[in-house]
Design an enzyme around this catalytic site. Structure first.
Site, PDB file in Angstrom:
ATOM      1  CD  GLU A  46      -4.629  -7.687   1.936  1.00  0.00           C
ATOM      2  OE1 GLU A  46      -5.881  -7.004   2.613  1.00  0.00           O
ATOM      3  OE2 GLU A  46      -3.264  -8.225   2.220  1.00  0.00           O
ATOM      4  CD  GLU A  77      -3.049  -1.674   2.536  1.00  0.00           C
ATOM      5  OE1 GLU A  77      -2.510  -0.405   2.959  1.00  0.00           O
ATOM      6  OE2 GLU A  77      -3.317  -2.761   2.384  1.00  0.00           O
TER       7      GLU A  77
HETATM    8  O1  9MR Z   1      -7.203  -8.081   8.291  1.00  0.00           O
HETATM    9  C1  9MR Z   1      -6.619  -7.199   9.351  1.00  0.00           C
HETATM   10  C2  9MR Z   1      -7.094  -6.669  10.662  1.00  0.00           C
HETATM   11  O2  9MR Z   1      -7.218  -7.788  11.096  1.00  0.00           O
HETATM   12  C3  9MR Z   1      -5.949  -5.427  11.315  1.00  0.00           C
HETATM   13  O3  9MR Z   1      -6.567  -5.018  12.369  1.00  0.00           O
HETATM   14  C4  9MR Z   1      -6.013  -5.201  10.082  1.00  0.00           C
HETATM   15  C5  9MR Z   1      -5.243  -3.618  10.793  1.00  0.00           C
HETATM   16  O4  9MR Z   1      -3.635  -3.544  10.340  1.00  0.00           O
HETATM   17  O5  9MR Z   1      -5.071  -5.205   9.034  1.00  0.00           O
HETATM   18  C6  9MR Z   1      -6.171  -5.967   8.247  1.00  0.00           C
HETATM   19  O6  9MR Z   1      -5.311  -6.930   7.290  1.00  0.00           O
HETATM   20  C7  9MR Z   1      -5.127  -5.273   6.382  1.00  0.00           C
HETATM   21  C8  9MR Z   1      -3.713  -5.950   5.338  1.00  0.00           C
HETATM   22  O7  9MR Z   1      -3.311  -6.528   6.257  1.00  0.00           O
HETATM   23  C9  9MR Z   1      -3.395  -5.347   4.324  1.00  0.00           C
HETATM   24  N1  9MR Z   1      -4.793  -5.060   3.479  1.00  0.00           N
HETATM   25  C10 9MR Z   1      -6.077  -4.638   3.947  1.00  0.00           C
HETATM   26  C11 9MR Z   1      -6.557  -5.591   5.268  1.00  0.00           C
HETATM   27  C12 9MR Z   1      -7.624  -5.063   5.831  1.00  0.00           C
HETATM   28  O8  9MR Z   1      -7.315  -3.915   6.683  1.00  0.00           O
END
Ligand code: 9MR
Length: 374
Positions: free
Chosen positions: A267, A162
Site C-alpha cells: 500500500e 492488521e
Molecule cells: O484507502 C482506503 C479508504 O478508502 C477507506 O476509507 C479506508 C477505511 O477502511 O481504508 C483504506 O485502505 C486501508 C487498507 O484497506 C488497509 N490499510 C490501511 C489503508 C489506509 O487506511
C-alpha cells in the site's frame, strides 16, 4: 558499460532530461513517450495500484488508459472488504469484485484480493454479534465463501490484515476476543483450503518497525509451525517524506525472507503533510487547523525533490532485494485518488503518489524509472 533498455532510446532521452532537471517536469512529454513502470521492473517484481469503483468500471477515462500501461497488479481499495462483499448474514455482493476480476483478465493485471479478515470495515451484523458460536460461523463461512468464489481467479489474498499492535502484541479485535489468538492460523488454514493456488499473505502497517516486526515474525512462525500455508508478508508502506525508515525496511526484508516467505510492499505512499503520529490506523484522527493543509495551491519544489529522492532510494533498495520481493503496489493511481486527502484530517491536498492530479508523471516517477539505469 552496457545498459539493458526497457524503453525506446527516445523515451529514455526524455526521461533523462527530466531526472537531470534539464526540463521542467510538466506536460512536455507526449503520452507515448512516457515510460512504463511495469515494463521497467518486469524482471524484478510486479507493480501494482489500488483500484476504486470508478477505475474498475472504467468511468475514470484517463485512468482507464494509464492503469493498463503502468501496472500489472491491482488491489481493490475497498470493494472486497467484508462490509461490502458480505453486508448481511448469508448475503454476499459479488457484483463489483466479479467486475474487478474481469477487468484484470482483460488488461493482464493480476489481482491481489484485499482482505478476508480485518477488524475495520466489518459488516454491522458481525460487529453486533455476541455469541461466540455465531461469530465463529461468520468467520468460517466468510473465508470459505469469499475465497472459494475467487478460487483460481486471484493471484493472492491478504488473508489477515492488521492483527498487531505497535508493540508487537495482538490487537484486541473482535477476532482475538471471541476466537482467541489462533484465529490467524485458522484464517490461513481456511483460505488455503478454499483456494489452494492463491498466494496467502499477512498484511500490516509499521511492521517494518522493530517491535511490531518481532511480533509479526512470531505470528508468521506460529502459522508455519502449525503446518499451515503462508506465502508472504505485506508491508503496507505508508510513510512520510524525509522520514522513510530505510534501515528498518531493509532489515525487515532480510528477516522476513529468512522465514522462507516473500515480501510485498502492498500500500505504498509517501505523504507530505504534517502529522503527529505514524502508521495507518483508520480510526485515529487529528484535530483540524489551517496549518495542516499548507500545499493546497501546489507543492513547493523542495518538497517535490525530497519526495523524488525518497522514492528513488526506496526503489534502489527494492532492486537490491528483488529476489525477496514479489510486488510493489501503490495505494492509489494519482494524488487525486489518495485516501490521504481525507485522513487523518478531511479535505487536505496531499501528494503521496507518482502521478499528479492531472494524471501526469511527477519527478518521483522519473527517478523511480531511472533506478533501472544503474
Ligand atoms: O484507502 C482506503 C479508504 O478508502 C477507506 O476509507 C479506508 C477505511 O477502511 O481504508 C483504506 O485502505 C486501508 C487498507 O484497506 C488497509 N490499510 C490501511 C489503508 C489506509 O487506511
Amino acid at each position: 558499460m552496457r545498459y539493458k533498455l526497457f524503453c525506446s532510446p527516445k523515451t529514455l532521452a526524455a526521461a533523462l532530461l527530466l531526472v537531470t532537471g534539464c526540463v521542467a517536469p510538466s506536460k512536455q512529454v507526449p503520452a507515448q513517450q512516457i515510460p512504463s513502470l511495469k515494463d521497467a521492473f518486469k524482471n524484478d517484481f510486479l507493480i501494482g495500484t489500488a483500484l476504486n469503483v470508478a477505475h474498475i468500471q472504467e468511468r475514470d477515462q484517463k485512468a482507464a488508459v494509464l492503469i493498463p500501461k503502468q501496472f500489472n497488479a491491482a488491489t481493490p481499495e475497498n470493494i472486497m472488504k467484508a462490509e461490502h462483499i458480505h453486508p448481511e448474514w448469508g448475503r454476499y455482493d459479488f457484483d463489483m469484485p466479479d467486475k474487478l476480476v474481469e477487468y484484470g483478465k482483460k488488461n493482464n493485471i493480476s489481482i491481489n484480493a484485499h482482505t478476508l479478515i480485518w477488524h475495520s470495515q466489518m459488516p454491522a451484523f458481525a460487529r453486533r454479534m455476541q455469541s461466540v458460536d455465531s461469530f465463529r460461523t461468520f468467520f468460517n463461512e466468510h473465508i470459505k465463501t469469499v475465497a472459494g468464489r475467487y478460487k483460481g481467479k486471484v493471484q493472492s489474498w491478504d488473508v489477515v490484515n492488521e492483527a498487531l499492535n505497535e508493540d508487537g502484541t495482538m490487537r484486541r479485535s473482535p477476532f482475538l476476543q471471541k476466537l482467541g489468538p489462533d484465529f490467524v492460523t485458522e484464517a490461513f488454514r481456511l483460505a488455503a483450503a478454499a483456494d489452494p493456488q492463491a498466494q496467502l499473505y499477512y498484511n500490516d502497517y509499521n511492521n517494518e518497525q522493530p517491535a511490531k516486526r518481532a511480533g509479526c515474525i512470531a505470528l508468521i512462525k506460529k502459522v508455519q509451525d502449525a503446518g499451515v500455508k503462508i506465502d508472504g508478508v505485506g508491508i503496507q508502506g505508508h510513510w512520510h517524506v524525509g522520514r522513510v525508515p530505510f534501515q528498518h525496511i531493509e532489515e525487515s526484508i532480510e528477516q522476513y525472507a529468512a522465514l522462507g516467505i516473500k515480501v510485498a510492499f502492498t500500500e505504498l505512499d509517501i505523504e507530505v503533510l504534517p502529522r503527529n503520529f505514524q502508521g495507518a490506523d483508520v480510526n485515529q484522527r487529528m484535530q483540524d487547523n489551517p496549518g495542516l493543509n499548507p500545499y493546497k495551491d501546489g507543492l513547493p519544489d523542495s518538497v517535490q525533490q525530497q519526495l523524488a529522492k525518497d522514492y528513488q532510494q526506496l526503489f534502489e533498495l527494492f532492486l537490491k532485494h528483488k529476489d525477496k520481493i514479489s510486488r510493489v503496489t501503490f495505494w492509489g493511481v494519482t494524488d487525486g485518488d489518495s485516501w490521504l486527502n481525507g485522513w487523518p484530517v478531511r479535505g487536505r491536498t496531499n501528494y503521496p503518489l507518482l502521478f499528479d492530479r492531472n494524471y501526469e508523471p511527477k519527478p518521483a516517477f522519473y527517478k523511480v524509472v531511472a533506478t533501472k539505469r544503474k
